[in-house]
Design a protein around this motif. Structure first.
Motif, mmCIF file in Angstrom:
data_model
loop_
_atom_site.group_PDB
_atom_site.id
_atom_site.type_symbol
_atom_site.label_atom_id
_atom_site.label_comp_id
_atom_site.label_asym_id
_atom_site.label_seq_id
_atom_site.Cartn_x
_atom_site.Cartn_y
_atom_site.Cartn_z
ATOM 1 N N HIS A 32 -10.783 -46.197 -32.493
ATOM 2 C CA HIS A 32 -10.009 -45.097 -33.036
ATOM 3 C C HIS A 32 -10.903 -44.214 -33.904
ATOM 4 C CE1 HIS A 32 -6.608 -47.477 -31.662
ATOM 5 N NE2 HIS A 32 -5.840 -46.421 -31.876
ATOM 6 N N ARG A 33 -10.799 -42.919 -33.719
ATOM 7 C CA ARG A 33 -11.560 -41.941 -34.500
ATOM 8 C C ARG A 33 -10.590 -40.937 -35.116
ATOM 9 N NH1 ARG A 33 -16.788 -41.381 -32.066
ATOM 10 N NH2 ARG A 33 -17.445 -43.456 -31.360
ATOM 11 N N THR A 34 -10.991 -40.383 -36.249
ATOM 12 C CA THR A 34 -10.182 -39.356 -36.898
ATOM 13 C C THR A 34 -10.490 -38.003 -36.277
ATOM 14 O OG1 THR A 34 -10.134 -40.575 -38.980
ATOM 15 C CG2 THR A 34 -9.634 -38.226 -39.080
ATOM 16 N N LEU A 35 -9.445 -37.319 -35.822
ATOM 17 C CA LEU A 35 -9.586 -35.985 -35.240
ATOM 18 C C LEU A 35 -8.799 -34.991 -36.083
ATOM 19 C CD1 LEU A 35 -9.080 -36.654 -31.416
ATOM 20 C CD2 LEU A 35 -11.224 -36.431 -32.642
ATOM 21 N N GLY A 36 -9.435 -33.910 -36.449
ATOM 22 C CA GLY A 36 -8.728 -32.836 -37.126
ATOM 23 C C GLY A 36 -8.493 -33.105 -38.593
ATOM 24 N N PRO A 37 -7.954 -32.114 -39.294
ATOM 25 C CA PRO A 37 -7.790 -32.195 -40.753
ATOM 26 C C PRO A 37 -6.640 -33.067 -41.212
ATOM 27 C CG PRO A 37 -6.916 -30.120 -39.904
ATOM 28 C CD PRO A 37 -7.553 -30.813 -38.746
ATOM 29 N N ASP A 38 -5.728 -33.468 -40.302
ATOM 30 C CA ASP A 38 -4.577 -34.262 -40.750
ATOM 31 C C ASP A 38 -4.936 -35.710 -41.048
ATOM 32 O OD1 ASP A 38 -4.993 -35.258 -38.226
ATOM 33 O OD2 ASP A 38 -3.099 -34.539 -37.392
ATOM 34 N N GLY A 39 -6.137 -36.144 -40.657
ATOM 35 C CA GLY A 39 -6.591 -37.496 -40.989
ATOM 36 C C GLY A 39 -6.062 -38.574 -40.075
ATOM 37 N N ASN A 40 -5.241 -38.244 -39.068
ATOM 38 C CA ASN A 40 -4.712 -39.245 -38.155
ATOM 39 C C ASN A 40 -5.802 -39.720 -37.196
ATOM 40 O OD1 ASN A 40 -2.139 -39.045 -39.235
ATOM 41 N ND2 ASN A 40 -1.559 -37.389 -37.852
ATOM 42 N N SER A 41 -5.833 -41.020 -36.962
ATOM 43 C CA SER A 41 -6.819 -41.559 -36.034
ATOM 44 C C SER A 41 -6.185 -41.738 -34.664
ATOM 45 C CB SER A 41 -7.373 -42.897 -36.540
ATOM 46 O OG SER A 41 -6.349 -43.862 -36.592
ATOM 47 N N GLU A 42 -6.996 -41.561 -33.621
ATOM 48 C CA GLU A 42 -6.513 -41.681 -32.256
ATOM 49 C C GLU A 42 -7.473 -42.516 -31.435
ATOM 50 O OE1 GLU A 42 -5.169 -38.229 -30.242
ATOM 51 O OE2 GLU A 42 -4.824 -37.111 -32.108
ATOM 52 N N ALA A 43 -6.930 -43.131 -30.387
ATOM 53 C CA ALA A 43 -7.761 -43.898 -29.464
ATOM 54 C C ALA A 43 -8.670 -42.944 -28.704
ATOM 55 C CB ALA A 43 -6.892 -44.686 -28.498
ATOM 56 N N ILE A 44 -9.971 -43.246 -28.703
ATOM 57 C CA ILE A 44 -10.951 -42.384 -28.053
ATOM 58 C C ILE A 44 -11.675 -43.172 -26.966
ATOM 59 C CG2 ILE A 44 -13.008 -40.948 -28.387
ATOM 60 C CD1 ILE A 44 -10.474 -39.880 -29.729
ATOM 61 N N PHE A 45 -11.903 -42.516 -25.832
ATOM 62 C CA PHE A 45 -12.569 -43.132 -24.695
ATOM 63 C C PHE A 45 -13.816 -42.325 -24.338
ATOM 64 C CE2 PHE A 45 -8.254 -44.396 -24.621
ATOM 65 C CZ PHE A 45 -8.204 -45.652 -24.031
ATOM 66 N N ARG A 46 -14.786 -43.008 -23.745
ATOM 67 C CA ARG A 46 -15.929 -42.335 -23.151
ATOM 68 C C ARG A 46 -15.749 -42.378 -21.640
ATOM 69 N NH1 ARG A 46 -21.589 -44.634 -24.687
ATOM 70 N NH2 ARG A 46 -20.630 -46.502 -23.825
ATOM 71 N N VAL A 47 -15.970 -41.240 -20.985
ATOM 72 C CA VAL A 47 -15.771 -41.141 -19.537
ATOM 73 C C VAL A 47 -17.122 -41.272 -18.852
ATOM 74 C CG1 VAL A 47 -14.874 -39.723 -17.660
ATOM 75 C CG2 VAL A 47 -13.798 -39.624 -19.920
ATOM 76 N N VAL A 48 -17.218 -42.220 -17.927
ATOM 77 C CA VAL A 48 -18.448 -42.441 -17.164
ATOM 78 C C VAL A 48 -18.086 -42.561 -15.688
ATOM 79 C CG1 VAL A 48 -19.625 -43.609 -19.072
ATOM 80 C CG2 VAL A 48 -18.327 -44.961 -17.418
ATOM 81 N N ARG A 49 -19.082 -42.444 -14.832
ATOM 82 C CA ARG A 49 -18.850 -42.637 -13.401
ATOM 83 C C ARG A 49 -18.611 -44.117 -13.127
ATOM 84 N NH1 ARG A 49 -20.040 -38.113 -10.427
ATOM 85 N NH2 ARG A 49 -21.452 -36.580 -11.363
ATOM 86 N N SER A 50 -17.648 -44.401 -12.261
ATOM 87 C CA SER A 50 -17.311 -45.799 -11.994
ATOM 88 C C SER A 50 -18.390 -46.504 -11.192
ATOM 89 C CB SER A 50 -15.975 -45.883 -11.240
ATOM 90 O OG SER A 50 -16.061 -45.194 -10.013
ATOM 91 N N HIS A 51 -19.179 -45.762 -10.415
ATOM 92 C CA HIS A 51 -20.197 -46.400 -9.584
ATOM 93 C C HIS A 51 -21.578 -46.346 -10.234
ATOM 94 C CE1 HIS A 51 -20.279 -42.119 -8.490
ATOM 95 N NE2 HIS A 51 -21.556 -42.293 -8.257
ATOM 96 N N HIS A 52 -21.655 -45.782 -11.416
ATOM 97 C CA HIS A 52 -22.957 -45.701 -12.085
ATOM 98 C C HIS A 52 -22.728 -45.744 -13.578
ATOM 99 C CE1 HIS A 52 -27.066 -44.663 -13.021
ATOM 100 N NE2 HIS A 52 -26.640 -43.664 -13.768
ATOM 101 N N VAL A 53 -23.268 -46.762 -14.269
ATOM 102 C CA VAL A 53 -23.053 -46.920 -15.702
ATOM 103 C C VAL A 53 -24.281 -46.448 -16.440
ATOM 104 C CG1 VAL A 53 -22.537 -48.539 -17.525
ATOM 105 C CG2 VAL A 53 -21.542 -48.870 -15.295
#
Length: 654
Positions: free
Chosen positions: A633-654
């Motif tokens: 979870h990372r904080t996004l924006g000025p409201d201070g709320n944290s959200e689940a964050i993902f990194r997008v990668v190719r499924s056939h190449h890491v």
């Protein structure tokens, strides 16, 4: 003592800050400290409570009071380990992260975080954690084995023999270290090194290590891991039937979290394949339940001209749901909570504390709109005020309740988005456990349907090739229901100003701006977004599918990475479109643009970051060529709320 700005004392007579009173129930400092110690003791006492339900672990985590938990490292260690065991990998990463924030580089927390990352598919992240903390971890038990596991996962993704060789080297190094200092701990890395040697074609080496490990296990306790380690070595030695029976006995003797069974099954499949035996032939030894994404009709309102789900059929339908859940072996359910079928399904899933196999059944509830609006629209029914009570009861017993993040008023597109989120979350859970996803629907079979309804989910599942099981909403048995994708009518078109869109945001550097713009234009000519919004060096590109948005992001990262200011962000949301009164251009809801721009500003740079909404919707068709790895979870924006964050990668190449 420092007072608040208004001069009032921030502490009350109980010794607890006023702002904590709502969460703590006005308990004293002594009460809270004692509670933290009790939680730590309960979590660490494996013999007394071998399996704690995920819902209970989540409750412990979300009700914690940080000032008191930060005094107890054991609470973080034990909770993180328990969460990893149950396959609650996202939450395990968050608990480990907070524990490390308070206590520094604790090896147990670091290893648990790396293992949770590996188990939820974020293999690169797991390797990065181990590499960054090598100085802290290199002398600890499990470090080399966990590193070996990440290389094994990479080999399974890439097929590169070098990853398999590195996996063998790491496991064998751990085996030799433990043989010298703690022979009782050497069996696990030893069995893994034997299996990796077999996969490499080093049959004699594999058999030699397997014999050594079996000798090490003589005279030791026969818990689950000792039993399956023996079984793996016997399988490497070609003792197939002996191994099969030992695997079966191990899983049946002591209740095991599904994550443990999945890990054991995956390893057995690899060895079976290396022996030229059907890889799934041992699956029956590991009772891992299926995941269901559920949808069903609400009860008929009084005066409905053509009955669909009459009130008097409710108990019959509930019995059918119960029978289907048992027959299909459903252990995880994703659903909304409207009156009628949704609540009946949740009640069935929650009525059993044993579920299918060792763990209690888990229920994940997604509410498309604010709770008060949802009760008014979808829960309240003239037949009985009890439906609201039943709604509140299933929510209180759910493993997790989420509210769809959309500022739009309730409409078909909002409910369609909620359907997509539930389906994506269920698909992700099924992939994580390597089990089957089923769409279970209480549906009248009508091919004409509305956006966000049960028929809409059935059509979505049919298009994705997902197994569908249908229950009639009427008291009498239904005729055969048709749900082939080509036979189902698409839902009516949305309002002209509404759409579910996937937006990609990024900024480019000031230097060579003209050349960069020309390069972007060339990439756009291939990927063709639905709409573009460019302000100076800031780009927002809108797409109608998650896959096309991700493909554009991959193309940009491979084509103009040095010119990208920081990172790229991906987000999905139902939005309202409008025409700018001056430019006459199409403009979109500002929250969609704001959120994606915040993602693009995250560190480290040169990554593709995504929200939970994008990650869930990208699962709708199996993820395609992309995979979303949970980062925390990372904080996004000025409201201070944290959200689940993902990194997008190719499924056939890491």
């Amino acid at each position: 003592m420092v007072d608040k700005p208004n001069g009032t004392n921030p502490w009350n007579s109980s010794g607890v800050p006023d702002e904590l009173n709502e969460r703590t129930g006005h308990r004293t400092i002594e009460d809270l400290a004692r509670e933290a110690r009790v939680h730590a003791s309960d979590l660490e006492n494996f013999s007394a409570r071998p399996l704690i339900p995920a819902r209970e672990l989540r409750k412990i985590w979300h009700s914690r009071v940080r000032p008191f938990w930060r005094l107890n490292l054991g609470a973080y260690q034990a909770l993180t380990r328990r969460l990893v065991e149950l396959g609650e990998n996202y939450l395990a990463i968050d608990t480990a992260t907070e524990g490390i924030e308070f206590f520094g580089d604790d090896p147990k927390l670091i290893l648990s975080s790396a293992l949770a990352s590996a188990r939820c598919g974020a293999v690169v992240q797991a390797q990065q954690i181990l590499a960054d903390k090598e100085r802290v971890l290199s002398g600890t038990h499990e470090y080399f084995s966990l590193l070996g596991r990440t290389h094994k996962d990479l080999w399974k993704l890439s097929g590169d023999r070098r990853d398999l060789e590195e996996s063998y080297r790491c496991y064998y190094q751990d085996y030799l270290l433990e043989k010298d200092r703690a022979p009782g701990l050497a069996a696990f890395p030893g069995a893994n090194s034997a299996s990796m040697a077999l996969l490499l074609g080093k049959t004699d080496t594999a058999r030699t290590i397997a014999h050594e490990v079996l000798a090490l296990l003589e005279g030791h306790a026969s818990g689950y891991w000792q039993q399956v380690t023996r079984a793996e070595c016997e399988l490497v030695l070609g003792q197939v039937e002996t191994s099969r029976e030992r695997y079966r006995a191990a899983a049946a003797t002591s209740p095991q979290p599904y994550a443990n069974l999945m890990t054991t099954r995956a390893q057995a499949r690899l060895v079976l394949r290396a022996l030229g035996i059907e890889p799934n032939s041992f699956d029956v030894c590991f009772p891992i339940p299926r995941v269901a994404c559920f949808s069903g009709h609400r009860l008929d309102e009084y005066g409905r001209e053509e009955p669909r789900f009459p009130v008097e059929a409710a108990e019959t339908v509930k019995d059918r749901i119960r029978e289907a859940a048992k027959k299909l072996g459903i252990g995880f359910g994703y659903s909304s909570a409207a009156n009628g079928a949704d609540i009946l399904f949740l009640e069935v899933m929650q009525e059993s504390q044993t579920g299918h196999g060792a763990q209690p059944r888990e229920t994940y509830v997604n509410l498309p709109v604010e709770e008060a609006d949802f009760i008014k629209m979808s829960v309240r029914h003239p037949s009985s005020a009890a439906w609201i009570e039943r709604f509140e009861a299933v929510l209180s017993r759910a493993t997790e309740v989420t509210r769809t993040s959309s500022r739009l008023p309730p409409s078909g597109i909002v409910f369609e988005y909620a359907n997509k989120l539930s389906f994506g979350a269920a698909a992700h859970k099924a992939r994580e456990l390597d089990t089957e996803l089923i769409v279970l629907a209480v549906w009248d079979g009508q091919r004409e349907h509305r956006p966000g309804g049960t028929g809409d989910l059935v059509r979505m599942a049919a298009l994705a090739g997902t197994r569908i099981e249908v229950i009639s909403p009427r008291a009498e048995p239904a005729a055969v229901l048709s749900y082939a994708a080509e036979e189902l009518h698409p839902p009516p078109l949305h309002a002209p100003d509404e759409a579910i869109l996937h937006v990609l945001a990024f900024s480019v550097r000031a230097e060579d701006e003209t050349d960069t713009a020309e390069s972007i234009a060339a990439i756009l000519a291939t990927h063709r977004p639905f709409a573009t919004d460019v302000h100076g060096r800031c780009y927002h590109l809108f797409f109608e599918t998650a896959g096309s948005a991700a493909a554009m992001a991959f193309a940009l990262l491979s084509g103009i990475a040095p010119q990208i200011q920081q990172s790229l962000g991906l987000h999905s949301l139902p939005v309202k479109k409008r025409m700018h009164p001056v430019s006459r251009a199409t403009v979109f809801s500002p929250e969609l643009i704001e959120k994606t721009a915040q993602l693009a500003a995250l560190d480290p740079p040169a990554q593709i970051y995504a929200t939970m909404g994008f990650a869930a919707l990208s699962e709708q068709n199996g993820g395609g060529e992309l995979r979303c790895e949970f980062l925390g979870h990372r904080t996004l924006g000025p409201d201070g709320n944290s959200e689940a964050i993902f990194r997008v990668v190719r499924s056939h190449h890491v």
